[in-house]
Design a protein around this motif. Structure first.
Motif, PDB file in Angstrom:
ATOM      1  N   GLU A   1       0.830  -1.205   0.000  1.00 23.67           N
ATOM      2  CA  GLU A   1       0.000   0.000   0.000  1.00 23.67           C
ATOM      3  C   GLU A   1       0.862   1.251   0.000  1.00 23.67           C
TER       4      GLU A   1
ATOM      5  N   LYS B   1       4.757   3.695  -8.373  1.00 22.79           N
ATOM      6  CA  LYS B   1       3.565   2.865  -8.215  1.00 22.79           C
ATOM      7  C   LYS B   1       3.813   1.455  -8.765  1.00 22.79           C
TER       8      LYS B   1
ATOM      9  N   GLU C   1       4.033  -2.117  -6.665  1.00 23.98           N
ATOM     10  CA  GLU C   1       3.202  -3.287  -6.929  1.00 23.98           C
ATOM     11  C   GLU C   1       4.060  -4.526  -7.171  1.00 23.98           C
TER      12      GLU C   1
ATOM     13  N   ASP D   1      -3.176   5.058  -1.477  1.00 24.91           N
ATOM     14  CA  ASP D   1      -4.207   4.137  -1.019  1.00 24.91           C
ATOM     15  C   ASP D   1      -4.777   4.659   0.301  1.00 24.91           C
ATOM     16  N   GLN D   2      -3.839   5.047   1.185  1.00 22.21           N
ATOM     17  CA  GLN D   2      -4.221   5.590   2.472  1.00 22.21           C
ATOM     18  C   GLN D   2      -3.685   7.018   2.557  1.00 22.21           C
TER      19      GLN D   2
ATOM     20  N   GLY E   1      -8.859   6.116   4.037  1.00 24.81           N
ATOM     21  CA  GLY E   1      -8.646   5.718   2.658  1.00 24.81           C
ATOM     22  C   GLY E   1      -8.599   6.947   1.765  1.00 24.81           C
ATOM     23  N   ALA E   2      -7.894   6.801   0.646  1.00 26.89           N
ATOM     24  CA  ALA E   2      -7.708   7.957  -0.234  1.00 26.89           C
ATOM     25  C   ALA E   2      -9.043   8.497  -0.732  1.00 26.89           C
TER      26      ALA E   2
END
Lengths: 535, 279
Positions: free
Chosen positions: A35, A198, A202, A223-224, A238-239
């Motif tokens: 995340e 990003k 991942e 994400d957060q 959360g975003a």
């Protein structure tokens, strides 16, 4: 999923005499593998301090006073220095804001990456080289064989940041801390680096702590989200939730201050020109040495445009596009090689030094850096009134007008008797505006005038500029790298690339139906485009 | 201003230095009252050890002159030479460095080659030559010391001006239509004051040392009692009357040390960002 790093009740003290006791306090959050956690806040909110505390990079006199940070079952903050050093660069990697100063200028890129392995005693020298090559490939640097032998100064800003990321990734860390890694980059480069971070996150399943001040960036990758103010977390979630449905007033205020993509319809431009620039050219030559060829940089390459009376013309472009050089050559802080700068028909470029001094009054500038643009040893009153007095205004009158102007820009008249260091960045920028207005100029050039400011202050200063522009019917040449800001204020926009004006038109035309590929790329690269700002 | 004293007094060494310097200044100022007679006057038997005869706490020298009187009058010379020569050096170095840094190009090249010309000659050798050519009097010695000590000032000021002239407030001043001279002397130089002051305090110390060295070699003003002369005159008898060299030596050491401590304190107070760690 279990968190990889969890911070509990963290407090960091500041040395006595600072404007508050704690750099941060009551900080609690968890980082989850896979995340991206964005920590957002304005300058001085303590967002970088938190990351530095984790890495053990706090400045002298600043100490962690309370709290734990559990990383893989151990409290990082309680570890002895030697243990911590093993963690750094191994399990926790870090990327900094300014890749030029974060890389050792005298060391080849490959060696710098290999050094991380060396520090942790991994691999043989030839294996290290292989790994460094792999990393360089992975972060998408072109021609890895060449890059590995290159020095930092031979790379562009974006390439340097990629090299930094390669270094941080070397030991395949569980946590990557990125402290404003894209702030110093152009929008198009920023977009590429964000994509890279990003995709790496991942692929490696890392937890990323991404520190930024830009909600556009947050919308792009988070994400957060954690929102910080005065060293405390004001909102966390959360975003989507934080961006679309903020709970805390401060978050709402911050989001509202983000310049939105809603394009205001610019005013009709008047026929009467206050400034006409014709075929302006400026070439910088660096003298070649014995073994170096002379290098030529075309900063301005045949630029022509006009600014109407009461119009705001924005010049946007990435760094090195020559936009600032255009601004500075209009006021002749830079001497253009050729071309005409017609102010009401008078060619500024043809004036002699003496004539120029009295013509200076007609074009004034608002500068970028609110800390460098005021003389620290002069009171505000003299900073504002010095120009008019030189031009022959009686002293008493100039002083009275300076006080009036301070009120016009939203400061107290008593500010006149104080020194610059007593003011905040936003207030200094207001003083800069008052100083420009004091000369009653025909045209004001604002060179990145709001770029150094926090987003909420930026909104206030933009509001002030818009208000003054309408009330006083000012003509403004607004130079910026930030398309969103340009959209807020300008009637027409000129896009510059490599010293050339590639596109010029009304705001709506340029933003909604750009003609040039470059303009389209520039617009697409603005972070958070899909999010579209605070609706 | 209050901040300045607070930061200055945080450096204990600087306070000690200031105390010593104040004592030296008081002695220099009141020397004619304390010892109204000429320090050259023979007053007692020669080679009196310190504290051996009442009224002569520091004893007498090879010719029976009062060492304490010499010390007090010598303090005047040392301080005057130190201060005046530093002032003269600043008057040469500051404008030259400022113009070089501000205008750059040929002016800079010219001024810096001129400065380097002086820097390539060893300081002390040049000072000796200058004093030897001119008649050794107080003004000529002061001038000679000033002439050998201005180059570092010029270089420092040039470097400061070079970095300051790129600041945006200088651009703003230019846009206000100010003349170059007003920008240079009204806006740039005031911001370069801190390092200049620090350097000046250290230059006073160096100047005192230079003056002492010159008079030690007998190149001082023959009519004026100075610390360097006292050491020089006593060097031949150092084995049987060591205190005659030792006492003025300590005076020089203390004064120079005091000035250096003050310089360091000024540096801490005027450049708080450069202040050393852990203070």
């Amino acid at each position: 999923m279990d968190s990889v790093l969890s911070i509990r009740d963290l407090a960091i003290s500041l040395p006595p005499g600072a404007d508050r006791d704690y750099a941060v306090q009551n900080i609690e959050f968890d980082l989850t593998p896979g995340e991206i956690l964005c920590v957002v806040g304005e300058s001085g909110s303590g967002k970088s301090m938190t990351a530095n505390a984790l890495m053990g990079l706090l400045p002298d006199l600043v100490h962690v006073t309370r709290g734990e940070a559990f990383f893989e079952g151990r409290d990082v903050l309680a570890l002895p220095d030697a243990e911590r050093r093993k963690l750094r660069g191994d399990r926790i990697g870090m990327i900094f804001q300014e890749p030029m100063s974060a890389l050792n200028p005298l060391m080849r890129i490959g060696d710098q990456i290999a050094e991380t392995y060396e520090a942790h005693g991994r691999y043989t020298p030839s294996e290290r080289r292989e790994r460094a090559l792999d990393l360089i490939r992975e972060v998408g640097l072109p021609e890895p064989e060449k890059i590995i032998r290159a020095y930092p100064f031979q790379l562009s800003g974006g390439q340097r940041q990629r090299a930094m990321i390669a270094m941080a990734l070397a030991m395949d860390p569980a946590v990557l801390i990125a402290d404003e890694p894209t702030t110093a980059l152009d929008v198009t480069t920023q977009a590429q680096i964000l994509d890279l971070i990003k995709s790496l996150q991942e692929r490696h399943g890392m937890a990323v702590m991404f520190i930024t001040h830009d909600f556009g960036v947050v919308a792009e990758i988070a994400d957060q989200v954690i929102v910080m103010r005065y060293g405390e977390i004001v909102e966390q979630g959360g975003a989507a939730q934080v961006l679309e449905n903020p709970q805390h007033d401060y978050t709402k205020a911050l989001l509202a201050a983000v310049p939105s993509d809603v394009v205001p319809s610019g005013q009709e431009t008047s026929e009467q020109h206050v400034l006409e620039v014709r075929d302006l050219r400026k070439t910088y030559k660096t003298r070649g040495g014995l073994f170096k060829a002379t290098r030529e940089v075309r900063a301005i390459d045949g630029v022509s445009f006009t600014v109407g009376k009461g119009e705001v013309l924005g010049i946007v472009g990435e760094s090195g596009s020559g936009k600032s050089t255009v601004g500075r050559s209009i006021v002749r802080l830079v001497e253009a090689d050729s071309g005409q700068i017609l102010l009401d028909g008078e060619d500024m470029n043809a004036l002699s030094t003496e004539e120029l001094r009295s013509a200076r009054r007609r074009v004034q500038m608002i500068f970028q850096d609110p800390y460098a643009s005021l003389n620290p040893r002069k009171k505000i009153l003299s900073a504002i009134s010095e120009g008019p007095i030189t031009m022959g205004t009686p002293v008493a009158e100039a002083h009275a007008r300076a006080r009036d102007l301070l009120e016009t820009v939203g400061l107290d008249a008593s500010a006149a008797d104080r020194y610059p260091h007593e003011f905040s960045g936003g207030q200094r920028q207001r003083i800069g505006i008052a100083r420009a207005l004091a000369m009653d100029p025909d045209l004001i050039i604002a060179d990145e005038a709001v770029s150094a400011l926090d987003v909420s202050i930026q909104a206030q200063v933009l509001e002030l500029l818009r208000d003054l522009q309408q009330r006083l019917h000012l003509s403004l040449l607004f130079i910026t790298h930030d398309l969103r800001v340009a959209a807020q204020l300008c009637d027409r926009i000129a896009v510059m690339q490599h010293g050339k004006l590639v596109e010029i038109g009304s705001v709506a035309e340029v933003f909604l139906s750009p003609k040039q590929d470059y303009t389209r790329n520039l617009l697409a690269a603005v972070p958070g485009t899909e999010w579209g700002g605070a609706a | 201003m209050k901040d300045f004293f607070k930061r200055f007094s945080r450096n204990r060494g600087a306070l000690i230095g200031l105390f010593i310097l104040v004592v030296v200044i008081l002695v220099a100022v009141f020397a004619p009252l304390l010892y109204p007679d000429s320090p050259w006057k023979m007053v007692q038997r020669p080679f009196l050890a310190p504290f051996s005869v009442d009224g002569f706490p520091l004893g007498t020298d090879t010719l029976g002159r009062d060492v304490a009187a010499g010390l007090a009058h010598g303090a005047r010379v040392s301080l005057i030479v130190g201060l005046v020569s530093t002032l003269v050096a600043l008057l040469i170095g500051v404008p030259l460095g400022a113009l070089a840094g501000f205008y750059g190009g040929l002016v800079d090249d010219g001024a810096m080659r001129f400065t380097e010309f002086f820097q390539t000659i060893p300081n002390f050798a040049l000072a000796i030559v200058l004093v030897a050519i001119m008649e050794p009097t107080l003004p000529t010695i002061t001038l000679a010391i000033a002439i050998v000590s201005w180059p570092p000032v010029a270089r420092l000021v040039r470097a400061e001006v070079l970095s300051l002239r790129r600041r945006e407030f200088v651009d703003a001043a230019r846009l206000a239509g100010l003349s170059n001279m007003r920008i240079l002397f009204g806006h740039i130089l005031p911001n370069a004051m801190s390092p200049i002051i620090v350097m000046a305090s250290l230059m006073v110390a160096t100047a005192i040392l230079l003056e002492s060295s010159l008079s030690f070699l007998g190149l001082g003003d023959p009519n004026i009692m100075s610390w360097g002369y006292m050491i020089g005159a006593a060097r031949t008898v150092i084995r049987n009357a060591w205190w005659l060299s030792f006492i003025p030596g300590v005076a020089i050491l203390m004064t120079v040390l005091a000035l250096n401590l003050i310089g360091e304190g000024l540096n801490d107070a005027l450049n708080p960002r450069l202040a050393r760690k852990g203070r």
